[in-house]
Design a protein around this motif. Sequence first.
Motif, mmCIF file in Angstrom:
data_model
loop_
_atom_site.group_PDB
_atom_site.id
_atom_site.type_symbol
_atom_site.label_atom_id
_atom_site.label_comp_id
_atom_site.label_asym_id
_atom_site.label_seq_id
_atom_site.Cartn_x
_atom_site.Cartn_y
_atom_site.Cartn_z
ATOM 1 N N UNK A 29 0.808 -1.218 0.000
ATOM 2 C CA UNK A 29 0.000 0.000 0.000
ATOM 3 C C UNK A 29 0.834 1.257 0.000
ATOM 4 N N UNK A 30 1.916 1.275 0.784
ATOM 5 C CA UNK A 30 2.752 2.471 0.844
ATOM 6 C C UNK A 30 3.471 2.698 -0.485
ATOM 7 N N UNK A 31 3.924 1.616 -1.126
ATOM 8 C CA UNK A 31 4.581 1.765 -2.424
ATOM 9 C C UNK A 31 3.626 2.326 -3.464
ATOM 10 N N UNK A 32 2.402 1.786 -3.520
ATOM 11 C CA UNK A 32 1.412 2.286 -4.482
ATOM 12 C C UNK A 32 0.989 3.707 -4.121
ATOM 13 N N UNK A 33 0.792 3.964 -2.826
ATOM 14 C CA UNK A 33 0.378 5.295 -2.392
ATOM 15 C C UNK A 33 1.386 6.367 -2.746
ATOM 16 N N UNK A 34 2.666 6.062 -2.530
ATOM 17 C CA UNK A 34 3.703 7.034 -2.874
ATOM 18 C C UNK A 34 3.802 7.208 -4.388
ATOM 19 N N UNK A 35 3.611 6.116 -5.118
ATOM 20 C CA UNK A 35 3.622 6.236 -6.573
ATOM 21 C C UNK A 35 2.523 7.139 -7.079
ATOM 22 N N UNK A 36 1.320 7.019 -6.492
ATOM 23 C CA UNK A 36 0.212 7.884 -6.890
ATOM 24 C C UNK A 36 0.413 9.309 -6.386
ATOM 25 N N UNK A 37 1.004 9.448 -5.208
ATOM 26 C CA UNK A 37 1.198 10.786 -4.648
ATOM 27 C C UNK A 37 2.144 11.609 -5.508
ATOM 28 N N UNK A 38 3.180 10.984 -6.058
ATOM 29 C CA UNK A 38 4.126 11.711 -6.909
ATOM 30 C C UNK A 38 3.467 12.196 -8.198
#
Length: 899
Positions: A243-252
Amino acid sequence: MASGATGGSQLSAFCAVASFLWLGHSIESHQLIVLLTAGAFSYAASYFWQWLPGSNGRFGRRARVGPSTKDSEEENDLGRTTFDDVADWVTESKQSLTISTLFISLGAYLASSQDMRSSYICASFDNSTLVRSLQWLGLLLDGVIVILLWRVLAWARTNKSRLISLSVVFLASAVGSGLLYTSVRMFLPSVPLSHHFKGIDALYVFDVVTDGFAVAVLFVSASLLTTEKTPLSLVGIFTFISGLAVGWGKLKLTGGAENTMHGVAYLAVVLICLGTSIFVYANNIQRVVLIHRTIVVTLMFISLIFATIVAISNNRNDYLFEHPIETMIFKARTSADRYLTRAASSKSLPVAVNEYKARYGGRDPPPKFDEWYKFAVDNKSPIIDDFDQVAHDIRPFWGISPSKIREDIQRVVKEPGIALLKVANGTASHSLSRDSENALVMDELVKMVNKFAKHLPDMELPINLDDRPRVITPWEDVKRFTEKAKQKGFGSKLLTKREGEVGEETPSAPLGIQQPSSISVRKFQEMTALTCPPGTATRAGIHWDVRDFCLSCVRPHSKGAGIFLADFAASQSICHQSDLFHLHSFFFTSPAVPPVRDLVPVFSRSKTSSYSDILIPIPTLDEVLKKANTQPDTSDFDMKTPALYWRGAQAEPVTDELLRGGHQERLVHMVSTNSSASSETLMLIPQNEVRSRAAYERVPTSLLNFLLPFDIGFSSVTPSSSYPSELTATLPASSNPLLNQYLLTLDPSPESSSTSASASSNHPTFLSTLRSTTVPLSSTLFKHWYTPRLQPYLHFIPIDIRFHSLHATLAYFVGLKGKASAADRLGNTRGAMINGREVRLKSRTEEARWIAEQGMRWANRALRREDEEVYLFRVMAEWGRVVSEGREGMKYVPKEAKR
């Protein structure tokens, strides 16, 4: 991972996380064999159980300090503070564990649920309540399976028995899945089921072994780690990492076209960070893999700070001041000038000979090259040097002996839909009888060839008269023949950039034609996937997620954020677009005549990137019959209806997958105001009237269908009560579709030309549209002989086959204005109300007119009947050398040298 965890358990945790991440990016559609392989590895590991960490007793949670004793001690502690109470609540309370789990789960869901939906049709066909119920049931069953597996392993007394039990579970799962697969295929043979595409080769075996080993490592490590705890610890950490990997990818990507959901990605990261911080204490996890929980919580706090900075920065600065289409139109002009320089640099025969050698690895032109050059010049061909498509199509046949090619020709002409074009003693003829329906087509082709047949050696060409191409040779075979051709001096690269990554193969003689009597859709898709290089997305398997838009599939050929099509040639390659098997009728319509897998010569009018047919200009029967009555369209662009027009006809048989993913069906469904009420479309919307800045926003598709001038629908359909109303409602075909300013052309139905959408609905072809003053919008995967001569955004407007850019592209040219809005006191039409505000998007009629004019001028200059003859002459001159004995020594010799 628990309190007092040993170094061995930390190594197990690292192995579990590493194998989980590996499987998340590499595992493919060969589950049965992977389960069997994982079972074998698990059983083998049982022989080394003494070396593995973890308890050899039964599973169970360690006893805690008695609550009464601890509570009494805390009550007598007068130095306790509020922070101590909060810490105890976090570490001891079940509510804290529930809240942390909820935070992590919700954050992971928000991070992974922001993707745009694909145009695959679901809502109109499926019972959404039933689908959601089945999804919840599947989630519940997953949880039950995890708990039962944990309990089964919990009662094993030693690591050895634990691993043997795990191997039995893998074996039982593989056998059960195999029986279920066989049963479904037996009773429901039309149901598509996943399977591998690679075939049994060294690469496939390597993938199976590595994936099976990773699955075994994951479950073995997980079973060892849960000796002191429940599976919740490991599952929570897996969810946190993913979740954190996907979340950071979307946040960028916040604020851009790839992620317009402002705040959602930020909220996802916040929830995951907070939930993880509480979770490690509530579940008594001392270390996350190899990192102490204090450091993990500190990293979560730092991550929150950076997430806040990134979210604010992206939301403020991600604006566009120049439209991507405007940029691509400008670049198209310079690209067209460079193409003309490369394609027609030769102003004399000697220069053309030298240019030929420079392009094709030093090889001399074929005999009678001077006659071809004179023919091209006399017919005022604007293209003299650029015939790379001819070289690309013919090059692999240099790796096959002329006698074998001639033998294959005699075999392939016996296939249905194949006619033989023969040149003997300077005269062309064909093999069809007068009563054949395609005799007129072959007569027209013979008429073209006879204009230059006297300069050709004797030869035979198998002509494919079907719309479908016929030769679908695996990538490895094409590469092998191409490598052999290079050894014979036929230079220049043919295959993809991955060619150099594969080791040399020993050339071998081609096999005889292996032609099955019939072929299923799945088998056809497998054959198509095998034409791609190893390691590509399509070679790996079908993109399974039909619901979400596959951004990775479109990014290589799209502009910036993947919305507007920028590289038209790349968009026609299927190897990086594994989702196309669900989005184009061609790939899930069983061919009436099975394609040939061996590399044999077949000359066709069109093909996709997966086929090895040789392209030549072959007229269709419809073109031959209408040739005498065709009048050029010279009407004024401004007098035409400012609408995008398309008409199609559904062809039989209509399958369930065709209705859901057919490119024509998806188009009609997308532009229907009734069917798109819940869907959204990505648009580039102006942000104010003072500065010309714009940002990507999600807009209800139904609103755009109301605002934009679509005139799209079927003119005839196959009636069925199961069809949604927007697909069965037919629209009358226009008496003259070219009276619209914009006309969309699609690939025809995969059946024969007599049932194609273009013929059935009298819809203009791409070339006829290009020769008119109407702007052609083209969405196609098929290449023709003229495809390399066209420049997107100069001669036509390309549209991705997914149609996700259709609304935004049309809006760029026609603008957006409120249809129901009254004019203000100065007579200006008010803008359209979009996302709660008035938006004014001006039209670009001048640019549209310019593209229509440029396309018409270029078609009348480079796509004439004379240009078809020049291209055909070039192909046959090259082919005559390929099929001749002693071809390595055959070349053009200047007349001066002969003397």
